[in-house]
Design a protein around this motif. Sequence first.
Motif, PDB file in Angstrom:
ATOM      1  N   TYR A  33       0.859  -1.185   0.000  1.00 21.87           N
ATOM      2  CA  TYR A  33       0.000   0.000   0.000  1.00 21.87           C
ATOM      3  C   TYR A  33       0.894   1.232   0.000  1.00 21.87           C
ATOM      4  CZ  TYR A  33       0.733   0.132   5.088  1.00 21.87           C
ATOM      5  OH  TYR A  33       1.273   0.174   6.327  1.00 21.87           O
ATOM      6  N   TYR A  35       1.727   3.902   1.769  1.00 17.15           N
ATOM      7  CA  TYR A  35       2.662   4.385   2.778  1.00 17.15           C
ATOM      8  C   TYR A  35       3.776   3.382   3.045  1.00 17.15           C
ATOM      9  CZ  TYR A  35       4.258   7.383   6.507  1.00 17.15           C
ATOM     10  OH  TYR A  35       5.014   8.225   7.264  1.00 17.15           O
ATOM     11  N   TYR A  54       1.035   8.915  -4.170  1.00 13.82           N
ATOM     12  CA  TYR A  54      -0.348   8.434  -4.277  1.00 13.82           C
ATOM     13  C   TYR A  54      -0.981   8.732  -5.634  1.00 13.82           C
ATOM     14  CZ  TYR A  54      -0.771   6.505   0.401  1.00 13.82           C
ATOM     15  OH  TYR A  54      -0.635   5.710   1.499  1.00 13.82           O
ATOM     16  N   PRO A  55      -0.894   9.975  -6.093  1.00 11.89           N
ATOM     17  CA  PRO A  55      -1.430  10.210  -7.441  1.00 11.89           C
ATOM     18  C   PRO A  55      -0.687   9.419  -8.512  1.00 11.89           C
ATOM     19  CG  PRO A  55      -1.143  12.290  -6.276  1.00 11.89           C
ATOM     20  CD  PRO A  55      -0.470  11.226  -5.454  1.00 11.89           C
ATOM     21  N   ARG A  58      -1.981   5.900  -8.803  1.00 13.11           N
ATOM     22  CA  ARG A  58      -3.264   5.926  -9.484  1.00 13.11           C
ATOM     23  C   ARG A  58      -3.074   6.047 -11.009  1.00 13.11           C
ATOM     24  NH1 ARG A  58      -8.444   6.640  -7.628  1.00 13.11           N
ATOM     25  NH2 ARG A  58      -7.877   6.197  -5.495  1.00 13.11           N
ATOM     26  N   TRP A  70      -8.598  -3.200  -2.562  1.00 14.05           N
ATOM     27  CA  TRP A  70      -8.771  -2.700  -1.200  1.00 14.05           C
ATOM     28  C   TRP A  70      -8.742  -3.872  -0.223  1.00 14.05           C
ATOM     29  CZ3 TRP A  70      -8.682   2.026   0.842  1.00 14.05           C
ATOM     30  CH2 TRP A  70      -8.846   3.115  -0.021  1.00 14.05           C
ATOM     31  N   PRO A  77      -8.683   0.380   6.435  1.00 17.10           N
ATOM     32  CA  PRO A  77      -8.741  -0.125   5.054  1.00 17.10           C
ATOM     33  C   PRO A  77      -7.612   0.470   4.212  1.00 17.10           C
ATOM     34  CG  PRO A  77     -10.579   1.361   5.515  1.00 17.10           C
ATOM     35  CD  PRO A  77      -9.848   1.187   6.794  1.00 17.10           C
ATOM     36  N   ARG A  78      -6.956  -0.367   3.453  1.00 18.06           N
ATOM     37  CA  ARG A  78      -5.819   0.102   2.653  1.00 18.06           C
ATOM     38  C   ARG A  78      -5.922  -0.412   1.227  1.00 18.06           C
ATOM     39  NH1 ARG A  78      -1.901  -0.988   7.593  1.00 18.06           N
ATOM     40  NH2 ARG A  78      -1.550   1.162   8.233  1.00 18.06           N
ATOM     41  N   LYS A  79      -5.443   0.409   0.342  1.00 19.69           N
ATOM     42  CA  LYS A  79      -5.465   0.023  -1.053  1.00 19.69           C
ATOM     43  C   LYS A  79      -4.095  -0.533  -1.427  1.00 19.69           C
ATOM     44  CE  LYS A  79      -7.242   1.784  -5.413  1.00 19.69           C
ATOM     45  NZ  LYS A  79      -7.594   2.957  -6.191  1.00 19.69           N
ATOM     46  N   TYR A  81      -1.399  -2.126  -4.083  1.00 21.76           N
ATOM     47  CA  TYR A  81      -1.078  -2.106  -5.512  1.00 21.76           C
ATOM     48  C   TYR A  81      -0.110  -3.234  -5.829  1.00 21.76           C
ATOM     49  CZ  TYR A  81      -3.125   2.557  -5.896  1.00 21.76           C
ATOM     50  OH  TYR A  81      -3.975   3.604  -5.906  1.00 21.76           O
TER      51      TYR A  81
ATOM     52  N   GLN B  25     -10.928   7.782   0.867  1.00 20.73           N
ATOM     53  CA  GLN B  25     -10.556   6.689   1.770  1.00 20.73           C
ATOM     54  C   GLN B  25      -9.045   6.501   1.801  1.00 20.73           C
ATOM     55  OE1 GLN B  25     -12.605   3.100   0.774  1.00 20.73           O
ATOM     56  NE2 GLN B  25     -12.701   2.446   2.896  1.00 20.73           N
ATOM     57  N   GLU B  26      -8.448   6.595   0.620  1.00 17.33           N
ATOM     58  CA  GLU B  26      -7.018   6.410   0.479  1.00 17.33           C
ATOM     59  C   GLU B  26      -6.258   7.479   1.262  1.00 17.33           C
ATOM     60  OE1 GLU B  26      -5.158   5.171  -3.547  1.00 17.33           O
ATOM     61  OE2 GLU B  26      -5.043   7.352  -3.455  1.00 17.33           O
ATOM     62  N   GLY B  29      -6.484   6.957   5.007  1.00 13.81           N
ATOM     63  CA  GLY B  29      -5.552   5.931   5.442  1.00 13.81           C
ATOM     64  C   GLY B  29      -4.132   6.466   5.490  1.00 13.81           C
ATOM     65  N   LEU B  30      -3.761   7.221   4.462  1.00 11.42           N
ATOM     66  CA  LEU B  30      -2.401   7.756   4.377  1.00 11.42           C
ATOM     67  C   LEU B  30      -2.115   8.685   5.561  1.00 11.42           C
ATOM     68  CD1 LEU B  30       0.279   8.502   2.974  1.00 11.42           C
ATOM     69  CD2 LEU B  30      -0.984  10.229   1.703  1.00 11.42           C
ATOM     70  N   ASP B  33      -1.699   6.787   8.699  1.00  9.36           N
ATOM     71  CA  ASP B  33      -0.397   6.107   8.709  1.00  9.36           C
ATOM     72  C   ASP B  33       0.719   7.073   9.049  1.00  9.36           C
ATOM     73  OD1 ASP B  33      -1.123   3.532   8.180  1.00  9.36           O
ATOM     74  OD2 ASP B  33      -1.067   3.764   5.999  1.00  9.36           O
ATOM     75  N   MET B  34       0.650   8.261   8.429  1.00  8.47           N
ATOM     76  CA  MET B  34       1.713   9.247   8.665  1.00  8.47           C
ATOM     77  C   MET B  34       1.706   9.700  10.130  1.00  8.47           C
ATOM     78  SD  MET B  34       1.462  11.435   5.145  1.00  8.47           S
ATOM     79  CE  MET B  34       2.838  12.553   5.386  1.00  8.47           C
ATOM     80  N   MET B  62      -2.243  19.057  -4.530  1.00 13.18           N
ATOM     81  CA  MET B  62      -2.556  17.637  -4.424  1.00 13.18           C
ATOM     82  C   MET B  62      -3.642  17.264  -5.427  1.00 13.18           C
ATOM     83  SD  MET B  62      -1.917  14.883  -2.658  1.00 13.18           S
ATOM     84  CE  MET B  62      -1.942  14.411  -0.969  1.00 13.18           C
ATOM     85  N   LYS B  65      -2.290  17.090  -8.854  1.00 12.59           N
ATOM     86  CA  LYS B  65      -1.528  15.867  -9.120  1.00 12.59           C
ATOM     87  C   LYS B  65      -2.480  14.707  -9.396  1.00 12.59           C
ATOM     88  CE  LYS B  65       2.563  16.947  -6.377  1.00 12.59           C
ATOM     89  NZ  LYS B  65       3.071  16.718  -5.016  1.00 12.59           N
ATOM     90  N   TYR B  66      -3.572  14.651  -8.667  1.00 12.76           N
ATOM     91  CA  TYR B  66      -4.543  13.582  -8.920  1.00 12.76           C
ATOM     92  C   TYR B  66      -5.188  13.740 -10.288  1.00 12.76           C
ATOM     93  CZ  TYR B  66      -4.649  10.963  -4.552  1.00 12.76           C
ATOM     94  OH  TYR B  66      -4.338  10.134  -3.525  1.00 12.76           O
TER      95      TYR B  66
END
Lengths: 112, 337
Positions: A33, A35, A54-55, A58, A70, A77-79, A81, B25-26, B29-30, B33-34, B62, B65-66
């Motif tokens: 994931y 991080y 992250y981008p 994607r 996921w 919950p984590r995505k 890859y 959601q992503e 989570g990030l 985590d951080m 951000m 970038k997405y």
Amino acid sequence: MSSVNETISGLMQELRRGTIIIGVLSQLSEPQYGYSLVAILEAKGISIDPGTLYPLLRRLEKQELLESKWDTNEARPRKYYLLSPFGKEVYEQLCLEWRSMISSVESIIDQA
Amino acid sequence: MDLIKRYIYAVTHKLPEKQRADIEQELHGLIEDMLEHRTGGGAVTEKEVEEVLLELGSPQEMAEKYLGQRRYLIGPKLFDLYWMVVRIVVFSIVLALGIGLIIELFLEPVQGGQFIIESIASLISAAVQGFAWVTVVFAVMEYRGVKAPDIGLGAKNEWRPSQLAPIPNPKTTIKRSEPIASIIVNLLVILWLTSSIHYFGIIYFNEDGGTVIIPFFNEAVFRAYYPLIWVTIAISILKDSIKLVAGRWTTKLAAFHLLFNLASVVIAAIIFMDPAVWNAEFLSELLASGMVSAGSEGYETASIIWNNTADNFIYIVAVIAIIDSIAVIYKLFQARK
């Protein structure tokens, strides 16, 4: 002399941009994931902002180099890859290109 | 934790709806985590949240970038075309309404200041509307991802050196002003024909200070020809647009131009050789105006001119078309030398 440093840091950023993708692809034969990937790459000397990674993940998924899933079993919950078969092929090819590029650049530097 | 939600909202509300929930959601989570990484699983303070968000960078960046690209109402690829169209449209509207206003003032000088203010207000509002509509059309094109090549402008296929346009020969270059002027004239003609055909005529002031117009044309009959005129003008504007984009005379363009000249003479013939389009009462209305008296020399002259004009108008149109056609052919031959 600060302008030399500034210029170098700008140029380095451009150089790094291309290498990050190789770095990311190299670590995704196992699902990761975002991080955890930051941490792994950091430990191997490649630093990348999560805000960039992250981008990027994607985008690579959109290009069908990566697959994602996921995982909702954990508390958070984590995505995850993972390299797709297509991504694997691209990555291997990319490594060859990278090696030949390095040897060309090195021979140019040595000659100079 | 409010800050985190606000940050995530700031990033995601600019993104396409389909991706929003996923990215939300992503990011959540990030950030968690951080934070965990920072505190080692301990209690989280506001200060640490701020640090993490600062590390992630501004939500604007951000989101970009997405998105993978900057967002435009009208992007750089369409902008040149957009700017040209806006200028033509706004300029035509201002010119048409401005001239209309002057004519109106000339016809009804007594209307005064209130009328001028209202007219200027409506002129400005029409110009703004023109601008807005062009912008809306281009914004939709941008949104739908239309690129200049898709609408026949710019290179569509792979570029080849052999396709390089020759350095423009000054003799065959079409000055931008020429088609633009022609488009404007066409728009003026459409506006005037549609709104005020009855102003085409002899205008005079009667004893009461009112304005009387002796029209040249029979409005009711003339109106039946409007669809024909509109189609002709639409084709003419299309032709001018092609000239504007091409920027020089080519054989094909010249052929189109000549064909159009021919067609417009035929159409003018259909309209003006129909005796019913001319105002049958013109001479008797002229008499009634008192400008000329029956049997006088002035009346004789007027009736000769009137009858000749009605009969020969089409030849005037034809001569103009022929002169224009010869000029175009001459330009092409000059270029061949």
